[in-house]
Write a protein that holds these residues in place. Structure first.
Motif, PDB file in Angstrom:
ATOM      1  N   ASN A   1     -34.235  49.089 -75.894  1.00  7.77           N
ATOM      2  CA  ASN A   1     -35.493  49.819 -76.100  1.00  7.77           C
ATOM      3  C   ASN A   1     -36.071  49.526 -77.478  1.00  7.77           C
ATOM      4  N   VAL A   2     -35.224  49.528 -78.476  1.00 12.05           N
ATOM      5  CA  VAL A   2     -35.675  49.217 -79.839  1.00 12.05           C
ATOM      6  C   VAL A   2     -36.143  47.767 -79.913  1.00 12.05           C
TER       7      VAL A   2
ATOM      8  N   VAL B   1     -37.293  45.808 -77.560  1.00 15.23           N
ATOM      9  CA  VAL B   1     -38.556  45.614 -76.833  1.00 15.23           C
ATOM     10  C   VAL B   1     -39.726  46.117 -77.670  1.00 15.23           C
ATOM     11  N   ARG B   2     -39.573  47.285 -78.259  1.00 18.45           N
ATOM     12  CA  ARG B   2     -40.663  47.841 -79.079  1.00 18.45           C
ATOM     13  C   ARG B   2     -40.991  46.963 -80.269  1.00 18.45           C
ATOM     14  N   GLU B   3     -39.985  46.287 -80.814  1.00 20.69           N
ATOM     15  CA  GLU B   3     -40.180  45.537 -82.053  1.00 20.69           C
ATOM     16  C   GLU B   3     -40.335  44.041 -81.854  1.00 20.69           C
TER      17      GLU B   3
ATOM     18  N   TYR C   1     -40.785  39.478 -75.875  1.00 20.18           N
ATOM     19  CA  TYR C   1     -41.017  40.826 -75.350  1.00 20.18           C
ATOM     20  C   TYR C   1     -40.779  40.866 -73.844  1.00 20.18           C
TER      21      TYR C   1
ATOM     22  N   LEU D   1     -37.828  42.901 -72.020  1.00 20.09           N
ATOM     23  CA  LEU D   1     -38.219  43.950 -71.086  1.00 20.09           C
ATOM     24  C   LEU D   1     -37.541  43.755 -69.728  1.00 20.09           C
TER      25      LEU D   1
END
Length: 110
Positions: A44-45, A47-49, A56, A60
């Motif tokens: 999760n971290v 993907v966000r960054e 990405y 994901l």
């Protein structure tokens, strides 16, 4: 006396009664589930960054596959009676609903 709020299937008779140092099927699946939980938190971290679109997309996809693996292991453990849940009292659910439903008025878009 069994817990009346417990949601569980009966355990299958596949596990030994006395647990030794060896890992059994439940131990392996439980370890896999714990690993998937850790990986989804970390992914999760990531993907966000992710700064690159393809990175990405790849991360994901890994995140989604890892979530699905965790769900599959959870379902298997629950089916075999190795994962138990506890139902909450209706009154507590209603209190939480009332508390948090009021927060929606604070959102910028309703």
């Amino acid at each position: 006396m069994p817990n009346q709020n417990q949601i569980a299937n009966p355990q299958s008779g596949q596990l030994p009664q006395a647990k030794g140092p060896q890992m059994n099927d439940r131990d392996f699946i439980n370890d896999g589930l714990a690993t998937c939980k850790y990986l989804t938190d970390s992914l999760n971290v990531a993907v966000r960054e992710a700064s690159h679109q393809q990175l990405y997309a790849d991360l994901l996809q890994m995140l989604n596959e890892t979530h699905q693996s965790a769900r599959d292991m959870y379902n298997l453990m629950f089916q075999k009676g190795w994962y138990k849940l506890e139902a909450e009292e209706q009154q507590k659910l209603q209190q939480a609903y009332q508390q948090f439903s009021g927060y929606s008025t604070q959102f910028p878009y309703h």
